[in-house]
Write a protein that holds these residues in place. Structure first.
Motif, PDB file in Angstrom:
ATOM      1  N   SER A 119       0.851  -1.193   0.000  1.00 10.14           N
ATOM      2  CA  SER A 119       0.000   0.000   0.000  1.00 10.14           C
ATOM      3  C   SER A 119       0.884   1.239   0.000  1.00 10.14           C
ATOM      4  O   SER A 119       2.066   1.185   0.376  1.00 10.14           O
ATOM      5  CB  SER A 119      -0.936   0.010   1.211  1.00 10.14           C
ATOM      6  OG  SER A 119      -0.200  -0.024   2.422  1.00 10.14           O
ATOM      7  N   ALA A 120       0.307   2.346  -0.432  1.00  7.20           N
ATOM      8  CA  ALA A 120       1.055   3.599  -0.519  1.00  7.20           C
ATOM      9  C   ALA A 120       0.110   4.771  -0.288  1.00  7.20           C
ATOM     10  O   ALA A 120      -1.094   4.677  -0.519  1.00  7.20           O
ATOM     11  CB  ALA A 120       1.742   3.731  -1.878  1.00  7.20           C
ATOM     12  N   ARG A 121       0.697   5.874   0.171  1.00  4.41           N
ATOM     13  CA  ARG A 121      -0.062   7.104   0.377  1.00  4.41           C
ATOM     14  C   ARG A 121       0.822   8.295   0.029  1.00  4.41           C
ATOM     15  O   ARG A 121       1.915   8.444   0.579  1.00  4.41           O
ATOM     16  CB  ARG A 121      -0.534   7.214   1.835  1.00  4.41           C
ATOM     17  CG  ARG A 121      -1.390   8.452   2.104  1.00  4.41           C
ATOM     18  CD  ARG A 121      -1.887   8.460   3.550  1.00  4.41           C
ATOM     19  NE  ARG A 121      -0.831   8.762   4.498  1.00  4.41           N
ATOM     20  CZ  ARG A 121      -0.944   8.625   5.826  1.00  4.41           C
ATOM     21  NH1 ARG A 121      -2.079   8.187   6.350  1.00  4.41           N
ATOM     22  NH2 ARG A 121       0.064   8.918   6.621  1.00  4.41           N
ATOM     23  N   LEU A 154       4.524   7.741   1.563  1.00  4.61           N
ATOM     24  CA  LEU A 154       4.748   6.592   2.430  1.00  4.61           C
ATOM     25  C   LEU A 154       4.389   5.305   1.693  1.00  4.61           C
ATOM     26  O   LEU A 154       3.402   5.266   0.946  1.00  4.61           O
ATOM     27  CB  LEU A 154       3.896   6.688   3.701  1.00  4.61           C
ATOM     28  CG  LEU A 154       4.296   7.766   4.719  1.00  4.61           C
ATOM     29  CD1 LEU A 154       3.237   7.874   5.807  1.00  4.61           C
ATOM     30  CD2 LEU A 154       5.658   7.464   5.332  1.00  4.61           C
ATOM     31  N   PHE A 155       5.194   4.271   1.929  1.00  2.82           N
ATOM     32  CA  PHE A 155       4.971   2.964   1.320  1.00  2.82           C
ATOM     33  C   PHE A 155       5.019   1.911   2.419  1.00  2.82           C
ATOM     34  O   PHE A 155       5.840   1.992   3.330  1.00  2.82           O
ATOM     35  CB  PHE A 155       6.038   2.683   0.259  1.00  2.82           C
ATOM     36  CG  PHE A 155       6.099   3.730  -0.814  1.00  2.82           C
ATOM     37  CD1 PHE A 155       5.308   3.623  -1.942  1.00  2.82           C
ATOM     38  CD2 PHE A 155       6.923   4.835  -0.671  1.00  2.82           C
ATOM     39  CE1 PHE A 155       5.347   4.601  -2.927  1.00  2.82           C
ATOM     40  CE2 PHE A 155       6.972   5.821  -1.648  1.00  2.82           C
ATOM     41  CZ  PHE A 155       6.174   5.702  -2.773  1.00  2.82           C
ATOM     42  N   ALA A 156       4.134   0.911   2.343  1.00  2.29           N
ATOM     43  CA  ALA A 156       4.036  -0.095   3.392  1.00  2.29           C
ATOM     44  C   ALA A 156       3.897  -1.476   2.775  1.00  2.29           C
ATOM     45  O   ALA A 156       3.385  -1.643   1.660  1.00  2.29           O
ATOM     46  CB  ALA A 156       2.848   0.195   4.306  1.00  2.29           C
ATOM     47  N   VAL A 157       4.355  -2.468   3.534  1.00  4.29           N
ATOM     48  CA  VAL A 157       4.194  -3.858   3.149  1.00  4.29           C
ATOM     49  C   VAL A 157       3.708  -4.632   4.370  1.00  4.29           C
ATOM     50  O   VAL A 157       4.159  -4.382   5.492  1.00  4.29           O
ATOM     51  CB  VAL A 157       5.503  -4.458   2.596  1.00  4.29           C
ATOM     52  CG1 VAL A 157       6.632  -4.380   3.616  1.00  4.29           C
ATOM     53  CG2 VAL A 157       5.290  -5.899   2.132  1.00  4.29           C
ATOM     54  N   GLU A 158       2.761  -5.545   4.152  1.00  5.67           N
ATOM     55  CA  GLU A 158       2.210  -6.379   5.215  1.00  5.67           C
ATOM     56  C   GLU A 158       2.454  -7.845   4.857  1.00  5.67           C
ATOM     57  O   GLU A 158       1.603  -8.490   4.230  1.00  5.67           O
ATOM     58  CB  GLU A 158       0.714  -6.105   5.382  1.00  5.67           C
ATOM     59  CG  GLU A 158       0.395  -4.654   5.714  1.00  5.67           C
ATOM     60  CD  GLU A 158      -1.083  -4.325   5.599  1.00  5.67           C
ATOM     61  OE1 GLU A 158      -1.899  -5.189   5.967  1.00  5.67           O
ATOM     62  OE2 GLU A 158      -1.413  -3.224   5.112  1.00  5.67           O
ATOM     63  N   GLY A 168       9.203   6.164   4.231  1.00  2.88           N
ATOM     64  CA  GLY A 168       8.959   7.183   3.220  1.00  2.88           C
ATOM     65  C   GLY A 168       9.663   8.484   3.528  1.00  2.88           C
ATOM     66  O   GLY A 168      10.499   8.574   4.439  1.00  2.88           O
ATOM     67  N   LEU A 169       9.310   9.504   2.756  1.00  2.00           N
ATOM     68  CA  LEU A 169       9.919  10.826   2.859  1.00  2.00           C
ATOM     69  C   LEU A 169       8.841  11.900   2.836  1.00  2.00           C
ATOM     70  O   LEU A 169       7.782  11.727   2.216  1.00  2.00           O
ATOM     71  CB  LEU A 169      10.881  11.071   1.692  1.00  2.00           C
ATOM     72  CG  LEU A 169      12.164  10.245   1.623  1.00  2.00           C
ATOM     73  CD1 LEU A 169      12.876  10.507   0.303  1.00  2.00           C
ATOM     74  CD2 LEU A 169      13.088  10.576   2.791  1.00  2.00           C
ATOM     75  N   SER A 170       9.126  13.000   3.504  1.00  2.00           N
ATOM     76  CA  SER A 170       8.323  14.216   3.389  1.00  2.00           C
ATOM     77  C   SER A 170       9.222  15.331   2.891  1.00  2.00           C
ATOM     78  O   SER A 170      10.368  15.468   3.361  1.00  2.00           O
ATOM     79  CB  SER A 170       7.710  14.612   4.739  1.00  2.00           C
ATOM     80  OG  SER A 170       6.806  13.635   5.200  1.00  2.00           O
ATOM     81  N   GLN A 171       8.715  16.122   1.962  1.00  2.00           N
ATOM     82  CA  GLN A 171       9.482  17.236   1.408  1.00  2.00           C
ATOM     83  C   GLN A 171       8.648  18.505   1.496  1.00  2.00           C
ATOM     84  O   GLN A 171       7.538  18.575   0.947  1.00  2.00           O
ATOM     85  CB  GLN A 171       9.858  16.961  -0.056  1.00  2.00           C
ATOM     86  CG  GLN A 171      10.747  18.021  -0.679  1.00  2.00           C
ATOM     87  CD  GLN A 171      12.129  18.093  -0.038  1.00  2.00           C
ATOM     88  OE1 GLN A 171      12.688  17.063   0.325  1.00  2.00           O
ATOM     89  NE2 GLN A 171      12.666  19.285   0.113  1.00  2.00           N
TER      90      GLN A 171
END
Length: 272
Positions: A119-121, A154-158, A168-171
């Motif tokens: 999943s990603a956001r 943000l990227f996630a794995v379950e 992930g990163l914030s800019q």
């Protein structure tokens, strides 16, 4: 921020035109579940702790709302969802009088995606921060002009239903005061098997860890650890959490972002 928002809306409009099956105001919650241990996540929760000999209470009051949902492929294995979310995060000093120390306001425009265990956001966000008037009167502290606008990815794995890893990163694209603009973030969430033997209830213990490295404080790490129990009814997405929390790092409150703090807290959360 306005240019980025316009670009995202244009992308969304093109996607809506390309994919006929668009569901407006979708039910079923987010494709990217909230991060349990991120202090700035959109949620409704509160915790009590002691800091510098004073009783403190932190609250988060917010929610996420789906705007539209569609699929990026004909087999409907790549759902996408556009949301809007916001949260108010005040901190109070609790003594003879209750004093508002600070209140942060965060607004997000997230685009979420899911494919199997991944999943990603990607979210546009705005954050502002304001000192309480009583806090200024009692401490003599002056407000700073604080605002942040940027993009968080943000990227996630379950690998199993009970384990999630994310990063992930914030800019930042605009910041006042003018500070470092990049944040790296990572963490994990572990869930136990169901606790108890009551058929109606679905209860589990969890351990969540969130770490953020912010350029604005010379890449010093913020670590937030949460250990708790989540309670709910089978088939009902609404849940209730009780937890212990430990934070160590620079304050997540905008007016105090240069100050280090660490504390143990106990709290409750509501997952809608």
């Amino acid at each position: 921020m306005q240019r980025i928002t316009l670009l995202l809306l244009i992308v969304f409009a093109l996607a809506s035109a390309a994919f006929a099956d668009v569901e407006w105001l979708p039910a079923g919650g987010s494709l990217f579940p909230k991060l349990m241990a991120d202090p700035e996540e959109v949620q409704t929760a509160g915790q009590y702790f002691r800091k510098n000999g004073q009783d403190k209470v932190d609250f988060s009051v917010g929610n996420n709302y789906g705007i539209s949902k569609w699929f990026a492929d004909k087999n409907q294995t790549w759902p996408l969802q556009l949301d809007i979310s916001g949260v108010i995060i005040p901190r109070f000093t609790v003594s003879t009088l209750i004093t508002l120390d600070d209140a942060d306001y965060i607004v997000n425009l997230p685009l979420e995606a899911r494919h199997g265990i991944y999943s990603a956001r990607v979210s546009l966000f705005h954050k502002s921060s304001h000192l309480g008037d009583n806090y200024i009167a009692t401490t003599g502290r002056e407000r700073i002009a604080y605002s942040r606008e940027g993009v968080q990815s943000l990227f996630a794995v379950e690998p199993t239903p009970r384990i999630r890893f994310y990063g992930g990163l914030s800019q930042l694209v605009h910041t006042a005061p003018d500070v470092g603009k990049t944040t790296a973030q990572g963490g994990f969430e572990l869930r136990s098997p169901p606790l108890g033997h009551v058929q109606r209830w679905h209860t589990f213990a969890y351990l969540a860890e969130d770490v953020q490295w912010k350029q604005e404080v010379n890449w010093s790490a913020n670590s937030n650890t949460q250990l708790g129990i989540s309670l709910g009814f089978n088939g009902n997405p609404r849940r209730f959490r009780v937890f212990l929390n430990y934070f160590d790092g620079h304050s997540t409150y905008g007016q105090f972002y240069t100050e280090r703090e660490h504390f143990f807290g106990t709290g409750i959360g509501f997952d809608f």
